[in-house]
Design a protein around this motif. Sequence first.
Motif, mmCIF file in Angstrom:
data_model
loop_
_atom_site.group_PDB
_atom_site.id
_atom_site.type_symbol
_atom_site.label_atom_id
_atom_site.label_comp_id
_atom_site.label_asym_id
_atom_site.label_seq_id
_atom_site.Cartn_x
_atom_site.Cartn_y
_atom_site.Cartn_z
ATOM 1 N N LYS A 171 0.854 -1.182 0.000
ATOM 2 C CA LYS A 171 0.000 0.000 0.000
ATOM 3 C C LYS A 171 0.891 1.234 0.000
ATOM 4 C CE LYS A 171 -4.000 1.989 2.258
ATOM 5 N NZ LYS A 171 -4.699 2.254 1.036
ATOM 6 N N THR A 197 -1.400 3.999 7.167
ATOM 7 C CA THR A 197 -2.449 4.115 6.153
ATOM 8 C C THR A 197 -3.578 5.040 6.588
ATOM 9 O OG1 THR A 197 -3.512 2.082 6.928
ATOM 10 C CG2 THR A 197 -1.944 1.878 5.108
ATOM 11 N N TRP A 253 6.019 2.834 -0.735
ATOM 12 C CA TRP A 253 5.085 1.762 -0.402
ATOM 13 C C TRP A 253 5.531 1.020 0.843
ATOM 14 C CZ3 TRP A 253 1.311 -1.075 -3.564
ATOM 15 C CH2 TRP A 253 0.844 -0.323 -4.636
#
Length: 170
Positions: free
Chosen positions: A35, A161, A141
């Motif tokens: 992510k 996140t 990432w």
Amino acid sequence: RDLTGDWSSDVCSSDLGVGDALSPQDLEAMSLMGKTVFREELLLLLPASHPPVTHPDDVVVRSLAAFGQGCSYRAIAEDWLADTTEPQKTSIDIQEMGSYHGMLACVVAGSCVSLVPRSVLELLRDPPDLQTHPVMTVDTWLIWRRNFNTPAFAALRDVLTSSQDEFRAP
């Protein structure tokens, strides 16, 4: 390319270089998940007296202050500076530094250029007198093994996140 082997050796070798993109399918094939957690604008820092820059050909100072081999920002800077139409400008001296403060000092002294995230300059209370040229925006990432879910990692992933928008460059 074969993505079933030891991906970490591919990442550290020339098989996967800076700027090579891994798709979600690539990650899946390597039993990884990922992510985007940071988006940063990279700036070329130039001495205050340097002529304006719009292209690597315009960079007069041919010495780069950067972290050691393996730093992705260094590799991006080397690639960008080497993208010149003037053969005499393809050679770049590297001054390896241990900190962004050292890099900034070399730029302010006029002996080097450097590539740093905009966020580094924004942390300075009293930014030094220098010029900046935007080079590119990059994503960082967080990548992990599928099914890896220790409480500590889950907490780290959640923090990174959930606050992702706070860290994104405009």
